[in-house]
Design a protein around this motif. Structure first.
Motif, mmCIF file in Angstrom:
data_model
loop_
_atom_site.group_PDB
_atom_site.id
_atom_site.type_symbol
_atom_site.label_atom_id
_atom_site.label_comp_id
_atom_site.label_asym_id
_atom_site.label_seq_id
_atom_site.Cartn_x
_atom_site.Cartn_y
_atom_site.Cartn_z
ATOM 1 N N GLY A 7 1.051 -1.438 0.013
ATOM 2 C CA GLY A 7 0.044 -0.029 0.055
ATOM 3 C C GLY A 7 1.103 1.310 0.436
ATOM 4 N N ASN A 8 1.897 1.161 0.984
ATOM 5 C CA ASN A 8 2.384 2.635 0.798
ATOM 6 C C ASN A 8 3.890 2.743 -0.358
ATOM 7 O OD1 ASN A 8 2.303 2.635 3.120
ATOM 8 N ND2 ASN A 8 3.964 2.347 4.203
ATOM 9 N N GLU A 9 4.227 1.710 -1.209
ATOM 10 C CA GLU A 9 4.164 2.069 -1.970
ATOM 11 C C GLU A 9 3.554 2.451 -3.455
ATOM 12 O OE1 GLU A 9 7.613 -2.128 -2.692
ATOM 13 O OE2 GLU A 9 6.009 -2.454 -2.587
ATOM 14 N N ALA A 10 2.347 1.625 -3.515
ATOM 15 C CA ALA A 10 1.334 2.397 -4.504
ATOM 16 C C ALA A 10 1.132 3.603 -4.395
ATOM 17 C CB ALA A 10 0.021 1.440 -4.229
ATOM 18 N N ILE A 11 1.358 4.006 -2.533
ATOM 19 C CA ILE A 11 0.425 5.428 -2.551
ATOM 20 C C ILE A 11 1.724 6.403 -2.871
ATOM 21 C CG2 ILE A 11 -0.161 7.360 -0.399
ATOM 22 C CD1 ILE A 11 -0.624 4.652 1.344
ATOM 23 N N ALA A 12 3.003 5.883 -3.112
ATOM 24 C CA ALA A 12 3.736 6.530 -3.441
ATOM 25 C C ALA A 12 3.878 6.884 -5.209
ATOM 26 C CB ALA A 12 5.304 6.179 -2.986
ATOM 27 N N ARG A 13 3.367 5.711 -5.810
ATOM 28 C CA ARG A 13 3.309 5.615 -7.505
ATOM 29 C C ARG A 13 1.994 6.888 -7.125
ATOM 30 N NH1 ARG A 13 5.771 4.575 -11.777
ATOM 31 N NH2 ARG A 13 3.919 4.501 -13.294
ATOM 32 N N GLY A 14 1.015 6.645 -7.120
ATOM 33 C CA GLY A 14 0.019 7.222 -7.319
ATOM 34 C C GLY A 14 0.441 9.175 -6.974
ATOM 35 N N CYS A 159 -4.038 1.945 6.995
ATOM 36 C CA CYS A 159 -3.600 1.202 8.406
ATOM 37 C C CYS A 159 -2.522 0.247 7.803
ATOM 38 C CB CYS A 159 -4.942 0.609 8.942
ATOM 39 S SG CYS A 159 -5.306 -0.862 7.575
ATOM 40 N N THR A 160 -2.385 -0.119 8.988
ATOM 41 C CA THR A 160 -1.428 -1.321 9.301
ATOM 42 C C THR A 160 -1.588 -2.587 7.928
ATOM 43 O OG1 THR A 160 -0.755 -0.941 11.361
ATOM 44 C CG2 THR A 160 0.433 -2.709 10.244
ATOM 45 N N ARG A 161 -2.607 -3.286 8.121
ATOM 46 C CA ARG A 161 -3.061 -3.764 7.170
ATOM 47 C C ARG A 161 -2.865 -3.519 5.404
ATOM 48 N NH1 ARG A 161 -1.437 -8.335 9.711
ATOM 49 N NH2 ARG A 161 -2.103 -8.979 11.027
ATOM 50 N N ILE A 162 -3.200 -2.185 5.128
ATOM 51 C CA ILE A 162 -3.403 -1.553 4.296
ATOM 52 C C ILE A 162 -1.763 -0.651 3.015
ATOM 53 C CG2 ILE A 162 -3.803 -0.140 2.913
ATOM 54 C CD1 ILE A 162 -6.300 -2.023 2.796
ATOM 55 N N SER A 163 -0.912 -1.063 4.291
ATOM 56 C CA SER A 163 0.219 0.295 4.346
ATOM 57 C C SER A 163 1.491 -1.408 3.895
ATOM 58 C CB SER A 163 0.619 0.832 5.839
ATOM 59 O OG SER A 163 0.392 2.500 5.137
ATOM 60 N N HIS A 164 1.205 -1.680 4.916
ATOM 61 C CA HIS A 164 2.319 -3.727 4.760
ATOM 62 C C HIS A 164 2.065 -4.722 4.436
ATOM 63 C CE1 HIS A 164 5.148 -1.097 8.110
ATOM 64 N NE2 HIS A 164 5.184 -0.677 6.428
ATOM 65 N N GLY A 165 0.261 -3.871 3.066
ATOM 66 C CA GLY A 165 -0.346 -5.382 2.763
ATOM 67 C C GLY A 165 0.504 -5.391 1.297
ATOM 68 N N LYS A 166 0.601 -6.216 0.877
ATOM 69 C CA LYS A 166 1.095 -5.925 -1.041
ATOM 70 C C LYS A 166 -0.295 -6.666 -1.134
ATOM 71 C CE LYS A 166 5.656 -5.301 -0.948
ATOM 72 N NZ LYS A 166 7.003 -5.523 -1.239
#
Lengths: 591, 192
Positions: A7-14, A159-166
């Motif tokens: 999720g964190n990588e995808a937010i950065a990409r967004g 949240c944790t499960r979105i940010s650190h989920g892939k």
């Protein structure tokens, strides 16, 4: 192109695809990797700020210059950034402004599990909540568009499960043709004096009504009609749990959790016989739906505390008689020793906490790896509230104590936490002459969140060299007369510093200076000689076990006499603290 | 294809390389054309604490977290941690575990004993149990640090994914200079 992204990588990409130009953050689990990934896009000026308030203000400044700007933080970071957030709601934006906040239900790595959705309502700004990595990317892009369309900062909640989920993400291209950044004079909108702010406030109220109407038709709020018996309103990762636990139920999936799309909610509620609101933490959506006069169930089924999961939702619904109870037999295991986190072998904090314990200090603690000084056998932390609180808590504590107890008060704070919000606290302590002792544990990095640079580490986010804050001189400039630096690997020197400064009836600062064992590179951590226990000399006194180093193991003697200590050569970092504790010279360099 | 979800749990001690192993698994499932989700915890729990990573694949995966009691495969990096998480599995699940022990703090301090006979206790609940000499086989492949790849090879036998896909995933995720040893380590694990 498809990739598996967190999720964190995808937010950065967004943010990249949205044409973001400036990004700022302070690290905090589970948000840290957003900015680290934004930094991979050279089109975006990304940097660590000393704290979340500064990060948001940097982003607001860039947005005033017509640029799209991003600030990222963990949930408690918004407490620090709340001041600029509330006023930025009034000013609105020039370029799009997005604040990403990552909550930590279950407190995997946090001191509380506050629900950030209240901030969106409180500050009167819209909040989007993605349910997987694809939505992280899409909603971040949308957040920038909405920010400009509705002239408002937009919050994006993870949240944790979105940010650190892939999960799998389809990547897009960076938008082109956005207006160029420039100086924009617009004082009635950007100078929040009372006269101007009174004009802005009604605009903010009207904006919330318009956003609620937008939400009723927006694709991110969608009805999935299956059953007419059971309908569930949910958002974010909870949507995934609900789909798994209640596959037959109709669902209203909210992509925007503030303001709520009231008309859409009324329509959905009219299509189902039983309406549930399933949400992690507070009954944020449920309370509003009940206030609309719509009957629903929510927190009488699920808890206010911790994370949800498919199993927890299934169990809650089975208890309420909504679905049949599960009959899957589960394996029961015998009780086994727990495995809590521990400081690393060779961690420079270990010797200090050992000495604080021996000096009978009352330790006001702070947020970082060193909070683990609380764990046995070090047992050297008595309070821990929030970033920067150690010093001010200590300063307040000494005011109410008799002199012999005042001496026991020692505040411990890391380098990054000191720069985050400890400086003001030390200023207060010096200014008001509070006779506490402060230890700044300078391990040259922001360690807990995964080793991020900070203003005293000598490097920027991009790894370029940077001016270093001189912490001893800063303490002196704040008015502390007694400032000394020790090497925490030298137990004798550490002991002496702790005892002398505790005895001093004036404010004083000790800086323990030694790099974190996890930061490699020239001028940083250097591994010492690997140590071993001479089994002939070891008397089994257990003195070396008192520091709780994961490399040292006590092995009982099978013959029944005393056991002995062993050092795991694969784990030992050669800090020599255990060697200094051994009165029998049994610990030495491995031959 | 029918939407059958396969649930894999990777468990061990923070710092053992669990995250990389779960990345390689996820990559292979995506390359094989499945929907994939995974979930893990960073931060304080990684400081030598107990760690669980969830990987799920199928036609369409919703929750990133494996529902309790639905794990199909438990991929253990350490014996005690493997035993600790057995309750996450469904009856008849497979357990593949590295024959490796890391003492938790109370054992290091001599206040508790490391539990005895864990392989037998696991096997009595889950007959499809494989105890792997990860370090030994990795050493045979050329580097003790490839133990996790040996384990991946052993786990791969329990998944209906073509061998070529595994190779492709390893090529993408493993640094080039370590690739040859890791491919060899993977093959050793797959032969078990």
């Amino acid at each position: 192109m498809k990739e598996i992204l967190s999720g964190n990588e995808a937010i950065a990409r967004g943010a990249f695809e949205a044409g973001c130009l400036v990004a700022s953050a302070y690290p905090g689990t589970p948000s840290t990797e957003i900015l680290e990934n934004v930094a991979r896009y050279k089109e975006i000026d990304s940097s660590w700020a000393p704290n979340e308030k500064v990060a948001l203000e940097v982003a607001i400044g860039a947005c005033f210059g017509n640029a799209r700007a991003l600030a990222c933080m963990k949930h408690v970071g918004v407490n620090v950034a709340a001041d600029p957030l509330f006023t930025a709601s009034y000013t609105g934006v020039k370029g799009g402004l997005v604040l990403v906040v990552a909550d930590d239900p279950e407190m995997h790595s946090s001191q509380d599990e506050q629900d950030s959705r209240h901030y969106a309502r409180f500050a009167k700004v819209p909040m989007l909540e993605p349910a997987d990595s694809q939505e992280c990317l899409e909603y971040t892009r949308l957040a920038f568009d909405l920010s400009e369309q509705f002239d408002t900062p937009v919050m994006l909640r993870s949240c944790t499960r979105i940010s650190h989920g892939k999960s799998i993400v389809e990547l897009g291209e960076r938008v082109q043709g956005l207006p160029a950044p420039r100086l924009v004079k617009d004082a009635p909108k950007l100078v929040m004096l009372p006269g101007n702010a009174r004009v802005r406030h009604p605009i903010v109220e009207e904006r919330t009504i318009k956003l609620s109407a937008y939400g009723t038709t927006a694709a991110i709020n969608r009805m999935e009609l299956r059953s007419d018996k059971l309908g569930v309103i949910c958002a974010g990762v909870t949507y995934q749990y609900v789909r798994e636990a209640l596959p037959e139920a109709s669902v209203l999936k909210l992509g925007m959790v503030w303001p709520l799309p009231q008309e859409l909610i009324r329509e959905f509620s009219s299509k189902v016989a039983t309406l549930l609101v399933i949400e992690e933490l507070d009954p944020f959506i449920e309370d509003q739906i009940k206030a609309m006069g719509i009957a629903c169930s929510g927190k009488e089924l699920t808890t206010h505390c911790g994370e949800l999961s498919p199993g927890r939702i299934r169990d809650a619904c089975a208890r309420a008689g909504i679905i049949a109870a599960s009959t899957v037999p589960s394996v029961t295991i015998e009780p086994v020793p727990p495995r809590p986190p521990n400081m690393c072998p060779g961690c420079p904090h270990r010797g200090l906490f050992y000495e604080l314990n021996r000096a009978n200090a009352y330790v006001t603690g702070d947020i970082g790896c060193y909070t683990l000084g609380f764990m046995p056998p070090l047992n050297a932390m008595d309070t821990c509230v929030c970033m920067g609180a150690s010093i001010s808590n200590g300063s307040g504590l000494v005011r109410c104590l008799p002199p012999e107890e005042q001496q026991r008060v020692v505040a411990v704070i890391g380098d990054s936490t000191f720069l985050h919000t400890g400086i003001n606290s030390l200023m207060e302590m010096a200014y008001n002459k509070a006779p506490a002792t402060v230890v700044i544990l300078d391990n040259r990095i922001t360690a807990m969140t995964g080793r991020q640079e900070n203003p005293s580490s000598g490097y920027t986010l991009d790894g370029e060299s940077a001016p270093e804050v001189n912490i001893p001189e800063l303490c002196k400039a704040l008015g502390i007369k007694h400032v000394r630096t020790v090497d925490p690997y030298d137990l004798e020197a550490t002991r002496q510093a702790v005892r002398e400064e505790m005895a001093r009836p004036e404010p004083s600062v000790i800086i323990t200076y030694r790099a974190c064992v996890l930061i490699k590179g020239a001028g940083r951590y250097e591994k010492g000689p690997i140590l071993e226990v001479d089994q002939g000399k070891c008397t089994g006194c257990k003195a070396c076990l008192r520091i709780g180093c994961p490399a040292i193991e006590w092995k009982p003697d099978p013959e029944g006499s005393k056991g002995k200590a062993f050092i795991d050569p694969l784990l030992c970092n050669g800090c020599t603290v255990c060697q200094q504790l051994c009165k029998f010279n049994a610990i030495g360099g491995k031959k | 294809m029918e939407n059958t979800i396969t649930n894999i749990l990777l468990v061990g001690v923070g710092g053992q390389g669990i995250l990389l192993a779960s990345e390689i698994l996820s990559e292979a499932f995506m390359l094989a054309g499945y929907d994939v989700k995974k979930s893990e915890i960073h931060g304080m729990s990684q400081r030598g604490g107990s760690v669980v990573s969830h990987v799920r694949f199928g036609k369409e995966v919703f929750s990133p977290v494996v529902p309790e009691g639905e794990g199909d495969i438990l991929f253990g990096f350490e014996l005690l941690e493997t035993y600790r998480y057995l309750s996450l599995l469904k009856p008849g699940a497979s357990v593949v575990v590295n024959d490796y022990k890391i003492a938790p703090p109370s054992v290091l301090l001599g206040q508790a004993a490391y539990p005895q006979a864990l392989p037998e206790k696991i096997k009595s609940n889950f007959p499809d149990f494989l105890l792997v000499d990860g370090q030994g086989l990795a050493l045979k492949a050329g580097d003790v640090r490839a133990a996790n790849t040996v384990m991946l090879g052993a786990v791969s036998k329990r998944l209906q994914i073509e061998e070529a896909v595994w190779q492709q995933a390893l090529e993408k995720m493993v640094p080039e200079k370590a690739l040859e040893i890791n491919l060899k380590a993977f093959a050793f694990g797959r032969e078990l």
